[in-house]
Design a protein around this motif. Sequence first.
Motif, PDB file in Angstrom:
ATOM      1  N   THR A 152       0.804  -1.231   0.000  1.00 48.52           N
ATOM      2  CA  THR A 152       0.000   0.000   0.000  1.00 48.52           C
ATOM      3  C   THR A 152       0.836   1.281   0.000  1.00 48.52           C
ATOM      4  O   THR A 152       0.288   2.366  -0.215  1.00 48.52           O
ATOM      5  CB  THR A 152      -0.935   0.023   1.226  1.00 48.52           C
ATOM      6  N   GLU A 153       2.132   1.168   0.248  1.00 45.87           N
ATOM      7  CA  GLU A 153       3.010   2.333   0.134  1.00 45.87           C
ATOM      8  C   GLU A 153       3.978   2.179  -1.038  1.00 45.87           C
ATOM      9  O   GLU A 153       5.041   2.793  -1.073  1.00 45.87           O
ATOM     10  CB  GLU A 153       3.760   2.562   1.449  1.00 45.87           C
ATOM     11  N   ASP A 203       0.758  -1.508   9.132  1.00 44.17           N
ATOM     12  CA  ASP A 203       0.948  -1.321   7.690  1.00 44.17           C
ATOM     13  C   ASP A 203       1.251   0.121   7.303  1.00 44.17           C
ATOM     14  O   ASP A 203       1.362   0.431   6.128  1.00 44.17           O
ATOM     15  CB  ASP A 203      -0.272  -1.817   6.895  1.00 44.17           C
ATOM     16  N   TYR A 208       3.086   8.220   1.379  1.00 44.47           N
ATOM     17  CA  TYR A 208       2.154   7.763   0.346  1.00 44.47           C
ATOM     18  C   TYR A 208       2.902   7.490  -0.955  1.00 44.47           C
ATOM     19  O   TYR A 208       3.901   8.135  -1.272  1.00 44.47           O
ATOM     20  CB  TYR A 208       1.112   8.839   0.045  1.00 44.47           C
ATOM     21  N   TYR A 211      -1.714   7.670  -6.286  1.00 38.76           N
ATOM     22  CA  TYR A 211      -2.766   6.724  -6.654  1.00 38.76           C
ATOM     23  C   TYR A 211      -2.462   6.014  -7.978  1.00 38.76           C
ATOM     24  O   TYR A 211      -2.598   4.783  -8.077  1.00 38.76           O
ATOM     25  CB  TYR A 211      -4.109   7.453  -6.752  1.00 38.76           C
ATOM     26  N   LEU A 214       0.310   3.406  -7.671  1.00 41.18           N
ATOM     27  CA  LEU A 214      -0.172   2.190  -7.007  1.00 41.18           C
ATOM     28  C   LEU A 214      -1.105   1.401  -7.923  1.00 41.18           C
ATOM     29  O   LEU A 214      -1.031   0.170  -7.981  1.00 41.18           O
ATOM     30  CB  LEU A 214      -0.918   2.562  -5.724  1.00 41.18           C
ATOM     31  N   ASN A 218       0.633  -1.996  -8.383  1.00 40.00           N
ATOM     32  CA  ASN A 218       0.186  -3.019  -7.428  1.00 40.00           C
ATOM     33  C   ASN A 218      -1.300  -3.338  -7.518  1.00 40.00           C
ATOM     34  O   ASN A 218      -1.783  -4.205  -6.787  1.00 40.00           O
ATOM     35  CB  ASN A 218       0.524  -2.590  -5.995  1.00 40.00           C
ATOM     36  N   ALA A 222      -4.791  -2.223  -3.899  1.00 41.08           N
ATOM     37  CA  ALA A 222      -3.682  -1.510  -3.261  1.00 41.08           C
ATOM     38  C   ALA A 222      -3.879  -0.006  -3.361  1.00 41.08           C
ATOM     39  O   ALA A 222      -3.663   0.731  -2.384  1.00 41.08           O
ATOM     40  CB  ALA A 222      -2.357  -1.918  -3.899  1.00 41.08           C
ATOM     41  N   GLY A 226      -4.400   2.285  -0.123  1.00 38.15           N
ATOM     42  CA  GLY A 226      -3.243   3.132   0.164  1.00 38.15           C
ATOM     43  C   GLY A 226      -3.650   4.524   0.600  1.00 38.15           C
ATOM     44  O   GLY A 226      -2.986   5.143   1.436  1.00 38.15           O
ATOM     45  N   ASN A 227      -4.736   5.027   0.048  1.00 39.40           N
ATOM     46  CA  ASN A 227      -5.251   6.344   0.409  1.00 39.40           C
ATOM     47  C   ASN A 227      -6.776   6.269   0.417  1.00 39.40           C
ATOM     48  O   ASN A 227      -7.405   6.164  -0.627  1.00 39.40           O
ATOM     49  CB  ASN A 227      -4.772   7.401  -0.598  1.00 39.40           C
ATOM     50  N   THR A 242       3.636  11.230  -4.529  1.00 40.80           N
ATOM     51  CA  THR A 242       4.506  10.267  -3.874  1.00 40.80           C
ATOM     52  C   THR A 242       5.471  10.993  -2.938  1.00 40.80           C
ATOM     53  O   THR A 242       6.050  12.020  -3.306  1.00 40.80           O
ATOM     54  CB  THR A 242       5.304   9.468  -4.916  1.00 40.80           C
ATOM     55  N   ARG A 246       2.490   9.971   5.256  1.00 42.19           N
ATOM     56  CA  ARG A 246       1.333   9.106   5.502  1.00 42.19           C
ATOM     57  C   ARG A 246       1.217   8.742   6.979  1.00 42.19           C
ATOM     58  O   ARG A 246       0.121   8.671   7.530  1.00 42.19           O
ATOM     59  CB  ARG A 246       1.442   7.830   4.660  1.00 42.19           C
TER      60      ARG A 246
END
Length: 287
Positions: A152-153, A203, A208, A211, A214, A218, A222, A226-227, A242, A246
């Motif tokens: 997630t990161e 986690d 971050y 979006y 990710l 992933n 994810a 992640g957000n 990025t 976070r």
Amino acid sequence: MKRILFMLFLMNSLMLQAQYFEAGVLIGASNYMGDLSNNSSKVYFGETKGALGVFGRYNIFEMLSLRASFNYGAIKGTDANSDNESIRRRNLSFKSNLYEFGITAEVNLPGYQPYALSRPFSPFLFGGIAFTSFNPKAYYNGEWYELQPLGTEGQGIPNFESPYSKLAVSVPFGIGFKYAINDTWNVGLECGARFALTDYLDDVGGIYADYNTLLGGNGEIAAALGNRTGEYLGTEPVNVPTGTKRGDNKNSDWYFIAGVTVSYNFMDNGLVGSRGRSKRKSGCRTD
């Protein structure tokens, strides 16, 4: 020289008289302190969960014991508990089971000896090392998802960190007291903290990944986990650059296990020879 030999002989005699093995169970509670505990420097007691453990304790002499233990606990955290709007907007949450194997030393002050109830009560301090298995999960669209494989990161994406390990070294330490009901059974109460050498029990490690990165690297789940600010606002997913902060600036999480213990002393297990009990008060032995 004679004085040194006498002291060594005396210490050896005391140790031989006191050595015995003990086994028991712990029933209690667990909690954690980290990025999702409302405040990263406080415990949110509303998320306290149950804990269970088993242990074996080798009592070297009255003031010192070594213990091997296996504990199970559960931890949980959510931004919804925070009184800070900016944290609630982050909208992250998790739960995880913990499995811990630890080796600790206990220092009994002033000393503990249940045999003949000669020292039936003692506070103690403990500390050591442990290995902790954890697996943070989050609830999304009616399902629980394991977060570590999702990254997630951005873990696992080129130019990002590798996936973190779900096994961490921890440093347990704490206080307690024990009381001998008789020379066979003990009860106790202890409260211990664990300094985990990982920042990923929840986690949340620090920054971050945006979006789209990710999503492309992933996958959709994810990116969604992640957000989660968009869920809180009721909008489309919110994109942040990025590297945006976070989590907090700390590099470790904490967890805690506290509980009541009940244990049995193997006084006649051959470690120190058979001990009679029926005529202890008179000073006699029965073998």
